[in-house]
Design a protein around this motif. Structure first.
Motif, PDB file in Angstrom:
ATOM      1  N   ASP A  52       0.852  -1.186   0.000  1.00 20.30           N
ATOM      2  CA  ASP A  52       0.000   0.000   0.000  1.00 20.30           C
ATOM      3  C   ASP A  52       0.886   1.234   0.000  1.00 20.30           C
ATOM      4  O   ASP A  52       2.068   1.169   0.347  1.00 20.30           O
ATOM      5  CB  ASP A  52      -0.900  -0.008   1.239  1.00 20.30           C
ATOM      6  CG  ASP A  52      -2.149   0.838   1.060  1.00 20.30           C
ATOM      7  OD1 ASP A  52      -2.331   1.445  -0.014  1.00 20.30           O
ATOM      8  OD2 ASP A  52      -2.956   0.885   2.003  1.00 20.30           O
ATOM      9  N   ALA A  53       0.307   2.350  -0.375  1.00 21.23           N
ATOM     10  CA  ALA A  53       1.049   3.609  -0.364  1.00 21.23           C
ATOM     11  C   ALA A  53       1.624   3.847   1.031  1.00 21.23           C
ATOM     12  O   ALA A  53       0.956   3.619   2.034  1.00 21.23           O
ATOM     13  CB  ALA A  53       0.146   4.755  -0.782  1.00 21.23           C
ATOM     14  N   GLY A  54       2.876   4.272   1.075  1.00 22.79           N
ATOM     15  CA  GLY A  54       3.556   4.504   2.345  1.00 22.79           C
ATOM     16  C   GLY A  54       4.376   3.323   2.811  1.00 22.79           C
ATOM     17  O   GLY A  54       5.168   3.449   3.745  1.00 22.79           O
ATOM     18  N   CYS A  55       4.209   2.162   2.189  1.00 20.65           N
ATOM     19  CA  CYS A  55       4.989   0.976   2.549  1.00 20.65           C
ATOM     20  C   CYS A  55       6.332   1.006   1.819  1.00 20.65           C
ATOM     21  O   CYS A  55       6.491   1.659   0.801  1.00 20.65           O
ATOM     22  CB  CYS A  55       4.248  -0.300   2.149  1.00 20.65           C
ATOM     23  SG  CYS A  55       2.735  -0.595   3.071  1.00 20.65           S
ATOM     24  N   TYR A  84      17.617  -6.380 -12.572  1.00 18.96           N
ATOM     25  CA  TYR A  84      18.417  -6.867 -11.454  1.00 18.96           C
ATOM     26  C   TYR A  84      19.181  -5.754 -10.764  1.00 18.96           C
ATOM     27  O   TYR A  84      19.218  -5.681  -9.539  1.00 18.96           O
ATOM     28  CB  TYR A  84      19.399  -7.936 -11.920  1.00 18.96           C
ATOM     29  CG  TYR A  84      18.774  -9.284 -12.231  1.00 18.96           C
ATOM     30  CD1 TYR A  84      17.403  -9.429 -12.411  1.00 18.96           C
ATOM     31  CD2 TYR A  84      19.559 -10.410 -12.352  1.00 18.96           C
ATOM     32  CE1 TYR A  84      16.845 -10.650 -12.702  1.00 18.96           C
ATOM     33  CE2 TYR A  84      19.009 -11.642 -12.647  1.00 18.96           C
ATOM     34  CZ  TYR A  84      17.650 -11.756 -12.817  1.00 18.96           C
ATOM     35  OH  TYR A  84      17.101 -12.966 -13.088  1.00 18.96           O
ATOM     36  N   ARG A  85      19.838  -4.887 -11.527  1.00 19.83           N
ATOM     37  CA  ARG A  85      20.652  -3.833 -10.913  1.00 19.83           C
ATOM     38  C   ARG A  85      19.807  -2.911 -10.042  1.00 19.83           C
ATOM     39  O   ARG A  85      20.283  -2.379  -9.049  1.00 19.83           O
ATOM     40  CB  ARG A  85      21.390  -3.046 -11.983  1.00 19.83           C
ATOM     41  CG  ARG A  85      22.522  -3.842 -12.608  1.00 19.83           C
ATOM     42  CD  ARG A  85      23.416  -2.990 -13.493  1.00 19.83           C
ATOM     43  NE  ARG A  85      24.522  -3.787 -13.980  1.00 19.83           N
ATOM     44  CZ  ARG A  85      24.807  -3.951 -15.263  1.00 19.83           C
ATOM     45  NH1 ARG A  85      24.078  -3.370 -16.185  1.00 19.83           N
ATOM     46  NH2 ARG A  85      25.831  -4.705 -15.615  1.00 19.83           N
ATOM     47  N   HIS A  86      18.550  -2.724 -10.429  1.00 18.57           N
ATOM     48  CA  HIS A  86      17.656  -1.877  -9.634  1.00 18.57           C
ATOM     49  C   HIS A  86      17.315  -2.522  -8.292  1.00 18.57           C
ATOM     50  O   HIS A  86      17.088  -1.826  -7.304  1.00 18.57           O
ATOM     51  CB  HIS A  86      16.360  -1.574 -10.396  1.00 18.57           C
ATOM     52  CG  HIS A  86      16.572  -0.860 -11.673  1.00 18.57           C
ATOM     53  ND1 HIS A  86      16.915   0.471 -11.730  1.00 18.57           N
ATOM     54  CD2 HIS A  86      16.509  -1.277 -12.953  1.00 18.57           C
ATOM     55  CE1 HIS A  86      17.045   0.843 -12.986  1.00 18.57           C
ATOM     56  NE2 HIS A  86      16.799  -0.197 -13.751  1.00 18.57           N
ATOM     57  N   TRP A  87      17.269  -3.855  -8.271  1.00 16.41           N
ATOM     58  CA  TRP A  87      16.866  -4.553  -7.054  1.00 16.41           C
ATOM     59  C   TRP A  87      18.018  -4.869  -6.119  1.00 16.41           C
ATOM     60  O   TRP A  87      17.818  -4.999  -4.915  1.00 16.41           O
ATOM     61  CB  TRP A  87      16.112  -5.840  -7.404  1.00 16.41           C
ATOM     62  CG  TRP A  87      14.708  -5.552  -7.764  1.00 16.41           C
ATOM     63  CD1 TRP A  87      14.150  -5.608  -9.006  1.00 16.41           C
ATOM     64  CD2 TRP A  87      13.668  -5.125  -6.885  1.00 16.41           C
ATOM     65  NE1 TRP A  87      12.827  -5.240  -8.941  1.00 16.41           N
ATOM     66  CE2 TRP A  87      12.506  -4.941  -7.655  1.00 16.41           C
ATOM     67  CE3 TRP A  87      13.607  -4.872  -5.519  1.00 16.41           C
ATOM     68  CZ2 TRP A  87      11.302  -4.525  -7.107  1.00 16.41           C
ATOM     69  CZ3 TRP A  87      12.400  -4.460  -4.974  1.00 16.41           C
ATOM     70  CH2 TRP A  87      11.268  -4.292  -5.758  1.00 16.41           C
ATOM     71  N   ILE A  88      19.223  -5.005  -6.650  1.00 12.77           N
ATOM     72  CA  ILE A  88      20.368  -5.367  -5.807  1.00 12.77           C
ATOM     73  C   ILE A  88      20.591  -4.261  -4.771  1.00 12.77           C
ATOM     74  O   ILE A  88      20.898  -3.128  -5.105  1.00 12.77           O
ATOM     75  CB  ILE A  88      21.635  -5.597  -6.651  1.00 12.77           C
ATOM     76  CG1 ILE A  88      21.426  -6.809  -7.569  1.00 12.77           C
ATOM     77  CG2 ILE A  88      22.853  -5.789  -5.754  1.00 12.77           C
ATOM     78  CD1 ILE A  88      22.517  -7.007  -8.595  1.00 12.77           C
ATOM     79  N   GLY A  89      20.366  -4.600  -3.505  1.00 13.33           N
ATOM     80  CA  GLY A  89      20.520  -3.635  -2.419  1.00 13.33           C
ATOM     81  C   GLY A  89      19.487  -2.525  -2.433  1.00 13.33           C
ATOM     82  O   GLY A  89      19.623  -1.540  -1.717  1.00 13.33           O
ATOM     83  N   GLY A  90      18.427  -2.706  -3.209  1.00 17.24           N
ATOM     84  CA  GLY A  90      17.437  -1.638  -3.375  1.00 17.24           C
ATOM     85  C   GLY A  90      16.391  -1.596  -2.281  1.00 17.24           C
ATOM     86  O   GLY A  90      16.064  -2.604  -1.653  1.00 17.24           O
ATOM     87  N   ALA A  91      15.901  -0.392  -2.046  1.00 15.32           N
ATOM     88  CA  ALA A  91      14.768  -0.170  -1.140  1.00 15.32           C
ATOM     89  C   ALA A  91      13.907   0.909  -1.789  1.00 15.32           C
ATOM     90  O   ALA A  91      14.426   1.934  -2.254  1.00 15.32           O
ATOM     91  CB  ALA A  91      15.241   0.278   0.229  1.00 15.32           C
ATOM     92  N   TYR A  92      12.608   0.674  -1.853  1.00 16.43           N
ATOM     93  CA  TYR A  92      11.710   1.569  -2.557  1.00 16.43           C
ATOM     94  C   TYR A  92      10.495   1.903  -1.703  1.00 16.43           C
ATOM     95  O   TYR A  92       9.927   1.032  -1.046  1.00 16.43           O
ATOM     96  CB  TYR A  92      11.242   0.929  -3.872  1.00 16.43           C
ATOM     97  CG  TYR A  92      12.388   0.636  -4.811  1.00 16.43           C
ATOM     98  CD1 TYR A  92      12.858   1.616  -5.675  1.00 16.43           C
ATOM     99  CD2 TYR A  92      13.029  -0.594  -4.789  1.00 16.43           C
ATOM    100  CE1 TYR A  92      13.916   1.367  -6.519  1.00 16.43           C
ATOM    101  CE2 TYR A  92      14.097  -0.861  -5.628  1.00 16.43           C
ATOM    102  CZ  TYR A  92      14.532   0.128  -6.494  1.00 16.43           C
ATOM    103  OH  TYR A  92      15.588  -0.117  -7.320  1.00 16.43           O
ATOM    104  N   LEU A  93      10.126   3.154  -1.744  1.00 13.82           N
ATOM    105  CA  LEU A  93       8.915   3.624  -1.080  1.00 13.82           C
ATOM    106  C   LEU A  93       7.777   3.551  -2.079  1.00 13.82           C
ATOM    107  O   LEU A  93       7.873   4.093  -3.185  1.00 13.82           O
ATOM    108  CB  LEU A  93       9.090   5.067  -0.600  1.00 13.82           C
ATOM    109  CG  LEU A  93       7.830   5.742  -0.049  1.00 13.82           C
ATOM    110  CD1 LEU A  93       7.356   5.043   1.225  1.00 13.82           C
ATOM    111  CD2 LEU A  93       8.100   7.222   0.208  1.00 13.82           C
ATOM    112  N   ILE A  94       6.694   2.881  -1.712  1.00 14.67           N
ATOM    113  CA  ILE A  94       5.507   2.808  -2.573  1.00 14.67           C
ATOM    114  C   ILE A  94       4.700   4.082  -2.332  1.00 14.67           C
ATOM    115  O   ILE A  94       4.260   4.337  -1.215  1.00 14.67           O
ATOM    116  CB  ILE A  94       4.679   1.552  -2.276  1.00 14.67           C
ATOM    117  CG1 ILE A  94       5.531   0.310  -2.537  1.00 14.67           C
ATOM    118  CG2 ILE A  94       3.400   1.533  -3.109  1.00 14.67           C
ATOM    119  CD1 ILE A  94       4.905  -0.976  -2.071  1.00 14.67           C
ATOM    120  N   THR A  95       4.553   4.869  -3.378  1.00 15.71           N
ATOM    121  CA  THR A  95       3.860   6.153  -3.232  1.00 15.71           C
ATOM    122  C   THR A  95       2.422   6.104  -3.719  1.00 15.71           C
ATOM    123  O   THR A  95       1.627   6.968  -3.362  1.00 15.71           O
ATOM    124  CB  THR A  95       4.595   7.267  -4.000  1.00 15.71           C
ATOM    125  OG1 THR A  95       4.648   6.921  -5.393  1.00 15.71           O
ATOM    126  CG2 THR A  95       6.010   7.451  -3.451  1.00 15.71           C
TER     127      THR A  95
END
Length: 134
Positions: A52-55, A84-95
């Motif tokens: 959900d948004a904010g997660c 793959y390069r985007h996900w390696i060590g990636g963290a994303y905020l769902i807006t």
């Protein structure tokens, strides 16, 4: 077969095994599940309900290591096209999230079939028949 394919649509294609039985070589009488249907059958609705948004969504260190190993075995072109390069060590905020609105396409053989379909539509469902027949 579907499970072993890459998750990015650019890297998977239709396979004869999706349409033909590997035992008797007869064609299947139904279409294979879509990638979305297949993945949903593994995760269930509970996982989707957690997004959900904010997660935040992120890659675990073990997952990042696995992606790094896989990336090393890819050609440069495939590596560049993969996510793959985007996900390696990636963290994303769902807006923002949006509900999926799947379309179903199938053949109706008679006016009775159309009437039966229309009688089973729920509120908010729509049917667009051939040449505007509704």
């Amino acid at each position: 077969v579907l499970v072993s394919q890459p998750t990015h649509p650019a890297f998977y294609t239709s396979d004869a095994r999706h349409h033909t039985c590997g035992v008797c070589a007869a064609p299947f009488t139904c279409a294979p599940p879509t990638r979305h249907e297949l993945m949903s059958s593994f995760t269930g609705p509970e996982l989707g309900a957690l997004v959900d948004a904010g997660c935040m969504i992120g890659a675990h260190a073990g997952f990042s290591a696995e992606l790094s190993r896989s990336l090393g075995s890819m050609s440069e072109y495939v590596a560049e096209e993969s996510s793959y390069r985007h996900w390696i060590g990636g963290a994303y905020l769902i807006t923002e999230t949006a509900a999926a609105t799947p379309d179903l396409t199938f053949s109706l053989q008679s006016r009775e079939d159309i009437a039966l379909l229309c009688s089973n539509l729920g509120e908010g469902d729509a049917f667009q028949g051939p040449r505007g027949v509704t």
